[in-house]
Design an enzyme around this catalytic site. Structure first.
Site: not given
Ligand code: GLN
Length: 190
Positions: A80, A173, A175
């Site tokens: 992410c 994610h 995890e």
């Molecule tokens: N929206 C977040 C960002 O721009 C990422 C979201 C996340 O890591 N769950 O960094």
């Protein structure tokens, strides 16, 4: 000796990655300083907020050594926000947010839209025998993946798990769903 796996612990969801890796029997260390980075063999970059993480990387003087290690071939799993930081190109980022440019993808931050900002989906992953339950939290959309990028999973046709050399990035994610298979594969490939 088992490889030492660092978990970048400046911000975001690092604890859950550490817990899974511990459960899998890995030697894990939280990484917050250049010295700690120098001691690990591979790294997990967790989800969180890529703009904040970028700023903290800069403040803790990790940006340059991290970039050097990555360019020297250190294995990394970015999820992410970690994916966003590792991407070549970021759309809808902050002008001052750093890109490590390790995977030839273009990601658009928060692009799954407000109504479905967070959602879960079962995805088919290359090499896994059954679907992986993926949790997406304000996830980036991969708008482009270059020819050298292996797309290991898609959701509604968009890449959500990609690999480029020793760099693996997930929009979701892994995890958070109690499924250790992607972490296990990361360790097995070291
Ligand atoms: N929206 C977040 C960002 O721009 C990422 C979201 C996340 O890591 N769950 O960094």
């Amino acid at each position: 000796m088992k490889p030492r796996i660092g978990v970048l612990a400046l911000q975001g969801g690092f604890a859950a990655h550490g817990a899974i890796l511990d459960k899998l029997g890995a030697r894990t260390d939280e990484v917050r300083t250049p010295r700690q980075l120098a001691e690990v063999d591979a790294l997990v970059m967790p989800g969180g907020e890529s703009t904040t993480m970028s700023m903290l990387l800069e403040r803790s003087e990790l940006l340059e050594p991290l970039s050097e290690r990555l360019n020297a071939g250190m294995a990394v799993l970015g999820t992410c926000a970690g994916m966003i930081l590792l991407a070549r190109e970021v759309v809808d980022g902050r002008a001052d947010q750093h890109s490590l440019g390790m995977v030839d993808i273009t990601v658009r931050r928060n692009a799954y839209g407000t109504q479905i900002e967070s959602f879960e989906a079962d995805i088919d992953v290359d090499g896994l025998e059954s679907p992986f339950h993926a949790v997406f939290i304000r996830a980036p959309v991969v708008e482009r993946a270059g020819p050298g990028v292996e797309v290991l999973a898609r959701h509604e046709e968009r890449p959500v798990l990609c690999r480029s050399g020793r760099v693996t990035v997930a929009a979701f994610h892994p995890e958070l769903s109690g499924d250790e298979r992607l972490h296990a594969r990361f360790l097995a490939d070291l």
